[in-house]
Write a protein that holds these residues in place. Structure first.
Motif, PDB file in Angstrom:
ATOM      1  N   ILE A   1       0.951  -1.338  -0.068  1.00 28.36           N
ATOM      2  CA  ILE A   1      -0.115  -0.078   0.036  1.00 28.36           C
ATOM      3  C   ILE A   1       1.041   1.139   0.234  1.00 28.36           C
ATOM      4  CG2 ILE A   1      -1.913  -1.116   1.140  1.00 28.36           C
ATOM      5  CD1 ILE A   1      -1.115   0.500   3.704  1.00 28.36           C
ATOM      6  N   GLY A   2       0.293   2.384  -0.212  1.00 32.31           N
ATOM      7  CA  GLY A   2       1.026   3.527  -0.259  1.00 32.31           C
ATOM      8  C   GLY A   2       0.469   4.775  -1.076  1.00 32.31           C
ATOM      9  N   THR A   3       0.983   5.680  -0.789  1.00 33.62           N
ATOM     10  CA  THR A   3       0.700   7.143  -1.722  1.00 33.62           C
ATOM     11  C   THR A   3       0.717   6.922  -3.199  1.00 33.62           C
ATOM     12  OG1 THR A   3       2.470   7.884  -1.023  1.00 33.62           O
ATOM     13  CG2 THR A   3       0.747   8.627   0.179  1.00 33.62           C
TER      14      THR A   3
ATOM     15  N   GLN B   1      -4.861   1.095  -3.282  1.00 26.27           N
ATOM     16  CA  GLN B   1      -5.067   2.339  -2.880  1.00 26.27           C
ATOM     17  C   GLN B   1      -5.867   2.181  -1.310  1.00 26.27           C
ATOM     18  OE1 GLN B   1      -4.425   5.533  -3.293  1.00 26.27           O
ATOM     19  NE2 GLN B   1      -2.845   4.856  -4.924  1.00 26.27           N
ATOM     20  N   ASN B   2      -6.938   1.314  -1.552  1.00 23.76           N
ATOM     21  CA  ASN B   2      -7.717   0.950  -0.420  1.00 23.76           C
ATOM     22  C   ASN B   2      -7.121   0.295   0.684  1.00 23.76           C
ATOM     23  OD1 ASN B   2      -9.774   0.124   1.389  1.00 23.76           O
ATOM     24  ND2 ASN B   2     -11.665   0.502  -0.090  1.00 23.76           N
ATOM     25  N   ALA B   3      -6.618   0.820   1.440  1.00 26.10           N
ATOM     26  CA  ALA B   3      -5.762   0.333   2.469  1.00 26.10           C
ATOM     27  C   ALA B   3      -6.437  -0.694   3.479  1.00 26.10           C
ATOM     28  CB  ALA B   3      -4.748   1.331   3.406  1.00 26.10           C
TER      29      ALA B   3
ATOM     30  N   VAL C   1       4.259  -1.009   3.741  1.00 23.44           N
ATOM     31  CA  VAL C   1       3.758   0.487   3.092  1.00 23.44           C
ATOM     32  C   VAL C   1       5.031   1.124   2.578  1.00 23.44           C
ATOM     33  CG1 VAL C   1       3.028   2.720   4.205  1.00 23.44           C
ATOM     34  CG2 VAL C   1       2.443   0.731   5.347  1.00 23.44           C
TER      35      VAL C   1
ATOM     36  N   GLU D   1       6.707   4.372   0.415  1.00 22.82           N
ATOM     37  CA  GLU D   1       6.631   6.102   0.445  1.00 22.82           C
ATOM     38  C   GLU D   1       7.783   6.132  -0.383  1.00 22.82           C
ATOM     39  OE1 GLU D   1       6.668   7.943   4.139  1.00 22.82           O
ATOM     40  OE2 GLU D   1       4.649   7.150   4.431  1.00 22.82           O
TER      41      GLU D   1
ATOM     42  N   VAL E   1      -0.406   4.339  10.237  1.00 25.96           N
ATOM     43  CA  VAL E   1      -1.141   3.708   9.189  1.00 25.96           C
ATOM     44  C   VAL E   1      -2.547   4.489   8.947  1.00 25.96           C
ATOM     45  CG1 VAL E   1      -2.182   1.944   8.032  1.00 25.96           C
ATOM     46  CG2 VAL E   1       0.413   2.004   8.741  1.00 25.96           C
TER      47      VAL E   1
ATOM     48  N   TYR F   1      -3.308   6.692   6.140  1.00 25.96           N
ATOM     49  CA  TYR F   1      -3.835   5.817   4.892  1.00 25.96           C
ATOM     50  C   TYR F   1      -5.592   5.528   5.047  1.00 25.96           C
ATOM     51  CZ  TYR F   1       0.803   5.367   3.467  1.00 25.96           C
ATOM     52  OH  TYR F   1       2.101   5.837   3.164  1.00 25.96           O
TER      53      TYR F   1
END
Ligand SMILES: Nc1ncnc2c1ncn2[C@@H]1O[C@H](COP(=O)(O)OP(=O)(O)OP(=O)(O)O)[C@@H](O)[C@H]1O
Ligand SMILES: [Mg+2]
Length: 238
Positions: free
Chosen positions: A36-38, A195-197, A209, A211, A230, A234
């Protein structure tokens, strides 16, 4: 036991820009692992590198104990690594069934292929109902199902999904997540980028995660789901 997939100090660059800056993680057989992550963190770049579409500038990738460094993309598929890419990439003018058959292009076991087409229709009944229709007539969520179904047609040992819930309604998204859980219960190993953590961590055994090209936090899905940083970054909590 060696992991199904081992990624060690992986570095990937677009020209001078390093998009993945030395990440390490493993995926064991039967697990769901999520990244996951931006936006722009390097998740898609990582998956594209694992499937041989991008060449790393450093590090190691081992799949089933074998280095993938010099393996071309089509051979990576035949080793059992399938990729359902971001943005779907189905063939809009071909029928749904022909799109599924394309996913089996490396197989010659006709009865097995027919059985797996049926399995895709069992997982996603809408695809069966529309099997003779051009794939471009499907809704976004249905095209996402087709992309997943097509990736499964190669009988992967590891299925990589890049944002399977992107652009989907909450109901469609629940359906996709339920399907991922079902695939896991059938023994499919999955590397999931989301994107949907919340949804991804809820069903993942392990999460990482990312970044700006680095893994900044790793843990079990449940640990990350309850991690304060988190949750703030997120899961939209303050
Ligand atoms: N073809 C390219 N050429 C140059 N830079 C690229 C290219 N593709 C991606 N990048 C850059 O590499 C970085 C990582 O992008 P990547 O697509 O891997 O991120 P991501 O984590 O998948 O993001 P998102 O959640 O928005 O899909 C970004 O800064 C992006 O702008
Ligand atoms: Mg991406």
């Amino acid at each position: 036991m060696t992991a199904l997939l081992e990624v060690e100090d992986l570095r990937v660059a677009y020209g001078k820009i390093e998009a993945v800056k030395g990440i390490s993680f493993t995926v064991d057989a039967g697990e769901v692992v999520t990244l996951i992550g931006t936006n722009g963190a390097g998740k898609t770049t990582t998956l594209r590198t694992l499937s041989g579409l991008l060449k790393p500038v450093g590090g190691q990738i081992r799949f089933r104990g074998k280095s993938l460094k010099k393996t071309p993309a089509h051979q990576i598929v035949s080793l059992g690594l399938a990729h359902s890419p971001e943005g779907r990439h189905i063939f809009p003018r071909m029928t749904i069934e022909d799109n599924l058959r394309l996913g089996a292009f490396l197989r010659s076991d006709r009865p097995g292929i027919e059985k797996d087409i049926q399995r895709a229709y069992d997982l996603f009944p809408i695809l069966g109902e529309r099997r003779k229709q051009a794939a471009g007539t499907l809704s976004g969520g249905e095209q996402q199902m087709l992309a997943m179904g097509r990736a499964l047609m190669s009988q992967p040992k590891l299925l990589m999904l890049d944002e399977p819930s992107m652009g989907l309604s909450p109901i469609m998204m629940q359906k996709i997540m339920a399907t991922i859980a079902e695939l896991k219960s059938q023994g499919t190993t999955i590397l999931l980028v989301e994107q949907n953590a919340q949804a991804a961590l809820s069903l993942a055994d392990q999460g990482h995660v990312m970044e700006t090209g680095n893994i900044v936090l790793s843990g079990s899905g449940q640990t990350l789901l309850h991690d304060e940083s988190v949750r703030k970054a997120y899961l939209g909590e303050d």
